[in-house]
Design an enzyme around this catalytic site. Structure first.
Site, PDB file in Angstrom:
ATOM      1  N   GLY A 202       0.819  -1.214   0.000  1.00  0.00           N
ATOM      2  CA  GLY A 202       0.000   0.000   0.000  1.00  0.00           C
ATOM      3  C   GLY A 202       0.846   1.255   0.000  1.00  0.00           C
ATOM      4  O   GLY A 202       2.061   1.204  -0.226  1.00  0.00           O
ATOM      5  N   ASN A 203       0.215   2.378   0.222  1.00  0.00           N
ATOM      6  CA  ASN A 203       0.937   3.654   0.313  1.00  0.00           C
ATOM      7  C   ASN A 203       0.309   4.486   1.421  1.00  0.00           C
ATOM      8  O   ASN A 203      -0.695   4.096   2.014  1.00  0.00           O
ATOM      9  CB  ASN A 203       0.927   4.375  -1.041  1.00  0.00           C
ATOM     10  N   ARG A 204       0.899   5.635   1.687  1.00  0.00           N
ATOM     11  CA  ARG A 204       0.519   6.395   2.887  1.00  0.00           C
ATOM     12  C   ARG A 204      -0.580   7.430   2.648  1.00  0.00           C
ATOM     13  O   ARG A 204      -0.850   8.255   3.509  1.00  0.00           O
ATOM     14  CB  ARG A 204       1.754   7.062   3.490  1.00  0.00           C
TER      15      ARG A 204
END
Ligand code: C5P
Length: 393
Positions: A202-204
């Site tokens: 995922g990413n932030r």
């Protein structure tokens, strides 16, 4: 316009008279709703004379005309000046135990607050949290300013001057409906690419900027569909929300809504790659030895595909979050990206370990398809959202 001016109990209530006066002289029909505390500072006859209307204070007056709901429904704009810390706390909690609280809860009009309080009260964590919550719901704040306070002290907390409040409130009301009748599709959040039933890549991205865009577009009258990927914040009221997880799910949701949209804003952080295979049961660490290699395949570039297949007249806005901190190099990356993506606008910002993600504020540069800067914005994500909509609408 039908304007409700709410006055709550602080010494700056004397300046509310100037707000009412300017609005009346500008040709608006103004109804003042004063709290009991406000009337300890300024008398009812003053507001009645200046507004040229009776002043309402009591929830139990005019019950037969359901006044507590009617005034909110009829309002085109609500301005509360001064807005005390206590009033904002009640509004944040949705408490409606007086006529002003009921009127605001029964209204879909834009709401503008002009806070006034001592510096310590403005900086109190309770006030800070309430202000953030109110802003996230699309409520506008004008001020407070820094300067002389009631006593001998000075600092932030002074109510803005009446003309500044009136100018800001009328500007907000004026642009409020500029997206009426427009269908707007917005993506927000960060996709998660599953590896197995338990893990993902995922990413932030928290979704805050995209959600702020959805709130701002809805407040300006648009019919908004928000495709939210793993949002960490609540979606705003009044928008259609489609929750998705992965890039492929986001792609499906976007392609089913995009053909009928007038404006598409791709604020989501979409994974460029996904695991080639999704394992059906949890991957065991013993099954891979000391090293594990993941094979990734490219996701479709949704923004690029949208730009290729867009209906006539549709405006498409892409986002580019880059870790480049040098402005010229950032702009160059943006120019290359918009040329490759084919969108009409690109909203460019710098992200990093401590900037951009999951923060309340943002700073962006907006490029057009020729790579020229058409505008810049910084501040709360909601104010940045409004500025982006000003530029593209
Ligand atoms: O290439 P990059 O990921 O930096 O591009 C960012 C922009 O492209 C964003 O608007 C994002 O929503 C969109 N995007 C997309 N499909 C992808 C990757 C990014 O639509 N697979």
């Amino acid at each position: 316009m039908n304007i409700v001016v709410g006055v709550t109990g602080g010494i700056a209530a004397y300046k509310a008279v100037g707000v009412v006066r300017s609005l009346v002289l500008a040709g608006h029909s103004v109804r003042v709703i004063a709290t009991d505390a406000a009337l300890r500072f300024v008398g009812k006859p003053t507001f009645e004379a200046i507004s040229r209307n009776p002043v309402n204070t009591d929830l139990y007056e005019g019950v037969s005309e359901v006044r507590h709901v009617a005034m909110g429904q009829e309002a085109d704009l609500i301005v509360v000046a001064p807005a005390t810390a206590s009033f904002m706390a009640k509004l944040a909690a949705g408490i409606a135990d007086d006529l002003l609280g009921n009127t605001i809860l029964a209204s879909t009009a834009p709401i503008v607050l002009a806070p006034a309080m001592h510096t310590e009260m403005w900086r109190n964590p309770a006030t800070v949290a309430n202000v953030a919550l109110l802003r996230s719901r699309g409520i506008h704040l004008v001020g407070p300013e820094s300067g002389q306070l009631t006593g001998k002290d000075s600092g932030i907390g002074r109510m803005s001057e009446p003309d500044a409040i009136v100018d800001a409130a009328l500007a907000i009301a004026g642009r409020t409906r500029d997206l009426a009748g427009r269908r707007v599709l917005i993506t927000a959040g960060g996709t998660r690419e599953p590896l197995d039933p338990v893990r993902f890549i995922g990413n932030r991205s928290s979704g805050r900027q995209g959600v702020a865009l959805a709130a701002a577009a809805a407040a300006r009258g648009a019919d908004v569909t928000l495709v939210g990927a793993n949002l960490e914040v609540d979606a705003p009221a009044g928008v259609t929300v489609v929750h998705v997880g992965s890039a492929l799910e986001l792609s499906d949701a976007v392609h089913s809504s995009a053909p009928s949209a007038h404006l598409v804003i791709m604020a989501a952080a979409v994974a460029d790659f996904r695991p080639e295979t999704v394992v059906e049961s949890k991957i065991k660490k013993d099954s891979t030895g000391d090293r594990m290699t993941l094979s990734l395949v490219k996701n479709p570039d949704i923004l690029h595909d949208l730009a290729l297949t867009r209906p006539d007249g549709q405006v498409i806005v892409g986002f580019a979050a880059e870790t480049e901190s040098d402005r010229d190099a950032l702009l160059e990356l943006g120019r290359t990206k918009i040329a490759r993506k084919g969108s009409d606008y690109l909203v460019l910002n710098t992200v990093g370990w401590t900037v951009g993600f999951a923060t309340e504020g943002n700073a962006v540069v907006v490029l057009n398809s020729a790579g020229d800067i058409v505008g810049e914005a910084s501040g709360s994500k909601l104010s940045v959202a409004d500025r982006i909509l000003d530029l593209v609408s």
